[in-house]
Design a protein around this motif. Structure first.
Motif, PDB file in Angstrom:
ATOM      1  N   ARG A 101       0.835  -1.206   0.000  1.00  0.00           N
ATOM      2  CA  ARG A 101       0.000   0.000   0.000  1.00  0.00           C
ATOM      3  C   ARG A 101       0.871   1.258   0.000  1.00  0.00           C
ATOM      4  NH1 ARG A 101      -2.492  -1.082   4.422  1.00  0.00           N
ATOM      5  NH2 ARG A 101      -3.939  -2.528   3.428  1.00  0.00           N
ATOM      6  N   LEU A 102       1.896   1.268   0.829  1.00  0.00           N
ATOM      7  CA  LEU A 102       2.801   2.417   0.879  1.00  0.00           C
ATOM      8  C   LEU A 102       3.569   2.574  -0.426  1.00  0.00           C
ATOM      9  CD1 LEU A 102       4.199   4.686   2.488  1.00  0.00           C
ATOM     10  CD2 LEU A 102       5.782   2.948   3.381  1.00  0.00           C
ATOM     11  N   THR A 103       4.017   1.451  -0.994  1.00  0.00           N
ATOM     12  CA  THR A 103       4.781   1.486  -2.244  1.00  0.00           C
ATOM     13  C   THR A 103       3.938   2.000  -3.397  1.00  0.00           C
ATOM     14  OG1 THR A 103       6.177  -0.350  -1.500  1.00  0.00           O
ATOM     15  CG2 THR A 103       6.120   0.100  -3.860  1.00  0.00           C
ATOM     16  N   LEU A 104       2.706   1.520  -3.514  1.00  0.00           N
ATOM     17  CA  LEU A 104       1.835   1.967  -4.601  1.00  0.00           C
ATOM     18  C   LEU A 104       1.501   3.451  -4.454  1.00  0.00           C
ATOM     19  CD1 LEU A 104      -0.639  -1.045  -4.952  1.00  0.00           C
ATOM     20  CD2 LEU A 104       1.280  -0.432  -6.435  1.00  0.00           C
ATOM     21  N   PHE A 105       1.296   3.897  -3.226  1.00  0.00           N
ATOM     22  CA  PHE A 105       1.036   5.320  -2.990  1.00  0.00           C
ATOM     23  C   PHE A 105       2.233   6.152  -3.434  1.00  0.00           C
ATOM     24  CE2 PHE A 105      -1.344   8.096   0.355  1.00  0.00           C
ATOM     25  CZ  PHE A 105      -1.605   9.031  -0.645  1.00  0.00           C
ATOM     26  N   ALA A 106       3.435   5.715  -3.051  1.00  0.00           N
ATOM     27  CA  ALA A 106       4.656   6.427  -3.450  1.00  0.00           C
ATOM     28  C   ALA A 106       4.865   6.352  -4.959  1.00  0.00           C
ATOM     29  CB  ALA A 106       5.863   5.842  -2.720  1.00  0.00           C
ATOM     30  N   LEU A 176      -0.548   7.828   5.495  1.00  0.00           N
ATOM     31  CA  LEU A 176       0.510   7.302   4.635  1.00  0.00           C
ATOM     32  C   LEU A 176       1.040   8.335   3.644  1.00  0.00           C
ATOM     33  CD1 LEU A 176      -0.800   3.718   3.729  1.00  0.00           C
ATOM     34  CD2 LEU A 176       1.026   4.320   5.318  1.00  0.00           C
ATOM     35  N   LEU A 177       0.401   9.505   3.571  1.00  0.00           N
ATOM     36  CA  LEU A 177       0.794  10.501   2.580  1.00  0.00           C
ATOM     37  C   LEU A 177       2.225  10.978   2.796  1.00  0.00           C
ATOM     38  CD1 LEU A 177       0.128  12.364   0.220  1.00  0.00           C
ATOM     39  CD2 LEU A 177      -0.840  13.992   1.856  1.00  0.00           C
TER      40      LEU A 177
END
Length: 309
Positions: A101-106, A176-177
């Motif tokens: 989730r963090l990787t896809l957001f980044a 997570l932003l």
């Protein structure tokens, strides 16, 4: 196309086996004994330690341990941690979605902002926008991720109070932003500079002058002819960058207390739990292989001259 994909899938098998074997050997070379870590500081009988090692299969030759592990891995068995007795699959199922989730957001942040800045600078080379992008990317490239993380945390959490300093709910995209921005900042700098350079170079190409001479609308010239050819090297970088973001998330997760694979790998290395490290690393290798295949297939979409027999 189908034959090409089948050949690439077959090529992935030795790459996957070689990568997991290398990680397995590295874990074996680390100092310490997980069985003695299981017993703590209490006095231990060597015969008891030998018995536990035999029950766990740690007395077998290294090649046989690796064979047993890979055999179980292909059956969906990632093994069990020695100290906690917890199945590695449960650890991965709890930590891996958080990192994904963090990787896809980044990754989305990198693609949208990086390509956008690169396009703006590439269409106006040697202007104020171009020099501003150069300065910004140089700052991001030269600044270590942990420095940027603590700096962003200090400014936006402690000084401005816009966000929380640590992530308490990994399903909350608002929390997570900030970690995603820190994680994707280095990749954003490379993507922006690569997009800018590629577009500035293609602007001087013969096919661009031909398109302008034919009287095509500027939107079609930029959106179809210029963008599709300029994004080929960018797509190549982005394909490999997904894996880099996942491994780079280990540092970012530590700064913002994100309970992902970074925390799981740190604890596993501290306790010398090789099954956990190899299991997580195996999934990351699979992500690398899948994205590299996807990038190769996207070449044919971006450039119609590329065909796979």
């Amino acid at each position: 196309m189908g034959r090409y994909v089948a050949r690439r899938l077959l090529q992935m098998i030795p790459v996957f086996l070689g990568s997991t074997l290398l990680i397995f050997l590295m874990m074996y070379a680390l100092p310490g004994d997980p069985v003695r870590a299981l017993m703590g500081d209490q006095a231990h009988d060597p015969s008891v330690v030998a018995s536990i090692r035999k029950d766990l299969g740690l007395d077998l030759p290294l090649w046989q341990q690796y064979f047993n592990y890979i055999s179980g891995l292909f059956q969906g068995d990632f093994g069990t941690e020695i100290v906690s007795k917890r199945p590695v699959a449960d650890i991965i199922s709890a930590a891996f979605p958080v990192t994904i989730r963090l990787t896809l957001f980044a990754f989305v942040f990198t693609v949208l902002v990086g390509i956008g800045l690169g396009v703006i600078a590439g269409l106006r080379p040697d202007t104020l926008q171009d020099r501003g992008l150069l300065t910004l990317t140089l700052i991001l490239i030269s600044m270590p991720s942990f420095v940027l993380g603590f700096l962003m945390q200090y400014l936006f959490a402690f000084k401005l109070g816009i966000t929380e300093p640590n992530v308490t709910d990994s399903t909350n995209f608002g929390e997570l932003l900030l970690p995603a921005i820190v994680l994707g900042s280095l990749s954003l700098a490379y993507v922006a500079r690569l997009t800018r350079t590629s577009m500035a170079e293609n602007l001087r190409a013969d096919y661009m002058r031909t398109a302008v001479a034919k009287g095509l609308p500027r939107r079609r010239i930029v959106g179809i002819h210029l963008m599709r050819n300029s994004l080929i090297p960018v797509v190549t970088f982005l394909g490999t960058d997904i894996g880099n973001l996942m491994t780079g998330a280990i540092v970012t997760e530590g700064i913002f207390n994100v309970q992902g694979v970074g925390n799981a790998i740190y604890e596993a290395l501290f306790r010398r739990e090789g099954a956990t490290v190899v299991g997580i690393a195996s999934l990351i290798v699979l992500v690398y292989l899948a994205t590299s295949l996807l990038v190769d297939l996207l070449y044919a979409v971006l450039d119609p001259r590329i065909r796979y027999a």
